[in-house]
Design an enzyme around this catalytic site. Structure first.
Site, PDB file in Angstrom:
ATOM      1  N   CYS A 116       0.814  -1.226   0.000  1.00 35.45           N
ATOM      2  CA  CYS A 116       0.000   0.000   0.000  1.00 35.45           C
ATOM      3  C   CYS A 116       0.843   1.270   0.000  1.00 35.45           C
ATOM      4  O   CYS A 116       0.327   2.356  -0.263  1.00 35.45           O
ATOM      5  CB  CYS A 116      -0.958  -0.005   1.180  1.00 35.45           C
ATOM      6  SG  CYS A 116      -2.123  -1.369   1.058  1.00 35.45           S
ATOM      7  N   HIS A 256      -3.405   7.180   1.988  1.00 33.98           N
ATOM      8  CA  HIS A 256      -3.761   5.857   1.476  1.00 33.98           C
ATOM      9  C   HIS A 256      -5.155   5.506   2.007  1.00 33.98           C
ATOM     10  O   HIS A 256      -5.493   5.827   3.144  1.00 33.98           O
ATOM     11  CB  HIS A 256      -2.726   4.833   1.955  1.00 33.98           C
ATOM     12  CG  HIS A 256      -3.134   3.424   1.687  1.00 33.98           C
ATOM     13  ND1 HIS A 256      -3.492   2.982   0.432  1.00 33.98           N
ATOM     14  CD2 HIS A 256      -3.286   2.352   2.522  1.00 33.98           C
ATOM     15  CE1 HIS A 256      -3.824   1.709   0.501  1.00 33.98           C
ATOM     16  NE2 HIS A 256      -3.718   1.302   1.755  1.00 33.98           N
ATOM     17  N   ASN A 286      -9.926  -0.189  -1.048  1.00 40.37           N
ATOM     18  CA  ASN A 286      -8.467  -0.146  -0.983  1.00 40.37           C
ATOM     19  C   ASN A 286      -7.899  -0.768  -2.268  1.00 40.37           C
ATOM     20  O   ASN A 286      -7.949  -1.987  -2.441  1.00 40.37           O
ATOM     21  CB  ASN A 286      -7.999  -0.914   0.255  1.00 40.37           C
ATOM     22  CG  ASN A 286      -6.490  -0.876   0.436  1.00 40.37           C
ATOM     23  OD1 ASN A 286      -5.755  -0.438  -0.441  1.00 40.37           O
ATOM     24  ND2 ASN A 286      -6.020  -1.351   1.575  1.00 40.37           N
TER      25      ASN A 286
HETATM   26  O1  UT7 Z   1      -3.862  -1.157   3.323  1.00 42.44           O
HETATM   27  C1  UT7 Z   1      -2.968  -2.085   3.860  1.00 42.44           C
HETATM   28  C2  UT7 Z   1      -2.978  -2.025   5.306  1.00 42.44           C
HETATM   29  N1  UT7 Z   1      -4.221  -2.511   5.833  1.00 42.44           N
HETATM   30  C3  UT7 Z   1      -4.887  -1.788   6.709  1.00 42.44           C
HETATM   31  O2  UT7 Z   1      -4.521  -0.676   7.002  1.00 42.44           O
HETATM   32  C4  UT7 Z   1      -6.091  -2.423   7.367  1.00 42.44           C
HETATM   33  C5  UT7 Z   1      -6.017  -2.238   8.870  1.00 42.44           C
HETATM   34  N2  UT7 Z   1      -7.085  -2.923   9.587  1.00 42.44           N
HETATM   35  C6  UT7 Z   1      -8.371  -2.524   9.521  1.00 42.44           C
HETATM   36  O3  UT7 Z   1      -8.717  -1.631   8.774  1.00 42.44           O
HETATM   37  C7  UT7 Z   1      -9.373  -3.176  10.431  1.00 42.44           C
HETATM   38  O4  UT7 Z   1      -8.687  -3.906  11.427  1.00 42.44           O
HETATM   39  C8  UT7 Z   1     -10.366  -4.128   9.702  1.00 42.44           C
HETATM   40  C9  UT7 Z   1     -11.291  -3.322   8.831  1.00 42.44           C
HETATM   41  C10 UT7 Z   1      -9.612  -5.133   8.857  1.00 42.44           C
HETATM   42  C11 UT7 Z   1     -11.213  -4.880  10.726  1.00 42.44           C
HETATM   43  O5  UT7 Z   1     -11.886  -3.959  11.575  1.00 42.44           O
HETATM   44  P1  UT7 Z   1     -11.812  -4.118  13.159  1.00 42.44           P
HETATM   45  O6  UT7 Z   1     -12.622  -3.058  13.735  1.00 42.44           O
HETATM   46  O7  UT7 Z   1     -10.357  -4.171  13.539  1.00 42.44           O
HETATM   47  O8  UT7 Z   1     -12.524  -5.501  13.372  1.00 42.44           O
HETATM   48  P2  UT7 Z   1     -11.978  -6.780  14.113  1.00 42.44           P
HETATM   49  O9  UT7 Z   1     -11.003  -7.515  13.263  1.00 42.44           O
HETATM   50  O10 UT7 Z   1     -11.576  -6.418  15.508  1.00 42.44           O
HETATM   51  O11 UT7 Z   1     -13.306  -7.632  14.211  1.00 42.44           O
HETATM   52  C12 UT7 Z   1     -14.424  -7.198  15.039  1.00 42.44           C
HETATM   53  C13 UT7 Z   1     -15.558  -8.171  14.830  1.00 42.44           C
HETATM   54  C14 UT7 Z   1     -15.151  -9.628  14.944  1.00 42.44           C
HETATM   55  O12 UT7 Z   1     -16.208 -10.343  15.543  1.00 42.44           O
HETATM   56  P3  UT7 Z   1     -16.148 -10.723  17.108  1.00 42.44           P
HETATM   57  O13 UT7 Z   1     -14.915 -11.549  17.278  1.00 42.44           O
HETATM   58  O14 UT7 Z   1     -16.078  -9.412  17.836  1.00 42.44           O
HETATM   59  O15 UT7 Z   1     -17.417 -11.450  17.304  1.00 42.44           O
HETATM   60  C15 UT7 Z   1     -15.021 -10.075  13.516  1.00 42.44           C
HETATM   61  O16 UT7 Z   1     -15.242 -11.458  13.346  1.00 42.44           O
HETATM   62  O17 UT7 Z   1     -16.073  -8.017  13.514  1.00 42.44           O
HETATM   63  C16 UT7 Z   1     -16.142  -9.288  12.878  1.00 42.44           C
HETATM   64  N3  UT7 Z   1     -15.955  -9.086  11.444  1.00 42.44           N
HETATM   65  C17 UT7 Z   1     -16.989  -8.844  10.627  1.00 42.44           C
HETATM   66  N4  UT7 Z   1     -18.301  -8.730  10.832  1.00 42.44           N
HETATM   67  C18 UT7 Z   1     -19.080  -8.456   9.771  1.00 42.44           C
HETATM   68  C19 UT7 Z   1     -14.800  -9.087  10.738  1.00 42.44           C
HETATM   69  N5  UT7 Z   1     -15.065  -8.840   9.443  1.00 42.44           N
HETATM   70  C20 UT7 Z   1     -16.410  -8.679   9.350  1.00 42.44           C
HETATM   71  C21 UT7 Z   1     -17.265  -8.392   8.280  1.00 42.44           C
HETATM   72  N6  UT7 Z   1     -18.597  -8.292   8.535  1.00 42.44           N
HETATM   73  N7  UT7 Z   1     -16.828  -8.208   7.012  1.00 42.44           N
END
Ligand code: UT7
Length: 336
Positions: A116, A256, A286
């Protein structure tokens, strides 16, 4: 003799026609428009469909758009740097394919892999060829067909990414416009949080790698998120401070586009209000190496000669970086 800087003198882009929205995604995996919008900020993303079409298909079109807009003949180009994590093939480079496809008969080219942060790494590298007088006209293209390495059964990654390409022309400037400062950083320790395991020399493609789904992006979202909010803001603030810039001096932050919350946190640390922050993650998602040039393309008509821009990115590697540049032309004079 006046210092030569490398200035962006045009932007071209290409986005594939097919639009994948959150409602279609929610029929593919257990997700919702509400979750994606509140946690990430993406509504739609463009997806390249069609047998045998790779990243070069999109990059070629972005370059043609750029050459046409800037009235540049392909033979005038000396160098092309292609930032991508999804090259058409391991080799030859996508840059080589692009030289051939777009008629850059006098250019040489190479690919740059910094995920990225790819566009920032490529822009900084390319600018050195211009600043030293080695090259007069250079194309930097950021292009990724992320849909080729995304697992559309994995809800934690498939809503995040889209496909697209955008290219800029870099030319020498003697009036203090263009790239004035840059910071590029990396830390391979972060590699364990964001990678595609197979297909390289460590785990060449095999039945097992396919069965294990190792040809797809693997991301530990929270670890990447934490590093991204810290590092992206760190370099953006550092580049402001060392160039004695306050938020008032900056026309736009060009971040980004990985997550709206990361963009907001970065802008907040810099003291930049939201209306001075380029945002199109809602439309394109992204697109990895293409996000920053796609922002420049999207906002081009609002840019004026002399505007101060801060570019900032964070991505797989880990890699991150920031660029301070003075925009070199009135964007409203170009029509899309
Ligand atoms: O560009 C390259 C670099 N990449 C980045 O900068 C990405 C950085 N990371 C992020 O943007 C975020 O961490 C994500 C968007 C990937 C995830 O968001 P988050 O707020 O960190 O969510 P999380 O991984 O902590 O997950 C929270 C909950 C989980 O459920 P439980 O364990 O709390 O029950 C996940 O299973 O959200 C759940 N979850 C979803 N729910 C509905 C994860 N993906 C989804 C989804 N739809 N698509």
């Amino acid at each position: 003799m006046k210092n030569i800087t490398a200035a962006i003198t045009g932007v071209g882009a290409y986005l594939p026609d097919y639009i994948l929205d959150n409602f279609e995604l929610s029929r593919m995996v257990d997700t919702s428009d509400e979750w994606i919008m509140t946690r990430v900020g993406i509504k739609t993303r463009h997806i390249l469909k069609g047998e045998g079409l790779g990243t070069s298909y999109m990059a070629e079109r972005a370059i043609r758009d750029l050459l046409e807009k800037t009235n540049t003949h392909p033979e005038e180009i000396d160098l092309i740097v292609c930032a991508t994590v999804t090259p058409d093939m391991f080799f030859p480079s996508t840059a080589s394919l692009l030289c051939y496809k777009t008629g850059l008969v006098n250019a040489f080219g190479f690919d740059m892999l910094a995920a990225c942060s790819g566009f920032i790494y490529a822009l900084v590298t390319a600018s050195k060829y211009v600043e030293t007088g080695t090259c007069k006209k250079v194309i930097v293209v950021g292009a990724d067909k992320m849909s080729s390495i995304i697992d559309y059964t994995d809800r934690t990654t498939c809503p995040l990414f889209g496909d697209g390409a955008a290219a800029v022309l870099l030319e020498p400037n003697k009036n203090g416009l263009g790239i004035l400062d840059s910071i590029t950083r990396g830390d391979g320790e972060g590699s364990k949080h964001l990678y595609m395991k197979a297909g390289g020399s460590a785990y060449p493609s095999s039945e097992e790698t396919v069965k294990n789904r190792w040809h797809y992006v693997y991301q530990e979202g929270q670890a990447v998120f934490k590093a991204a909010v810290t590092k992206m803001a760190e370099v953006a603030v550092e580049i402001m401070e060392r160039n004695h810039l306050t938020a008032d001096d900056i026309r736009f932050l060009v971040p980004h586009q990985a997550n709206l919350r990361i963009i907001d946190a970065t802008a907040h640390r810099m003291g930049i209000p939201k209306d001075k922050c380029m945002i199109n993650i809602d439309k394109f998602g992204n697109t990895t190496a293409a996000t920053i040039p796609l922002c420049l393309w999207d906002y081009e008509s609002r840019l004026q000669k002399g505007d101060n821009l801060i570019l900032a990115a964070f991505g797989g590697g880990f890699t991150w970086g920031s660029v301070y540049l003075k925009w070199a032309y009135d964007g409203a004079t170009f029509t899309k």
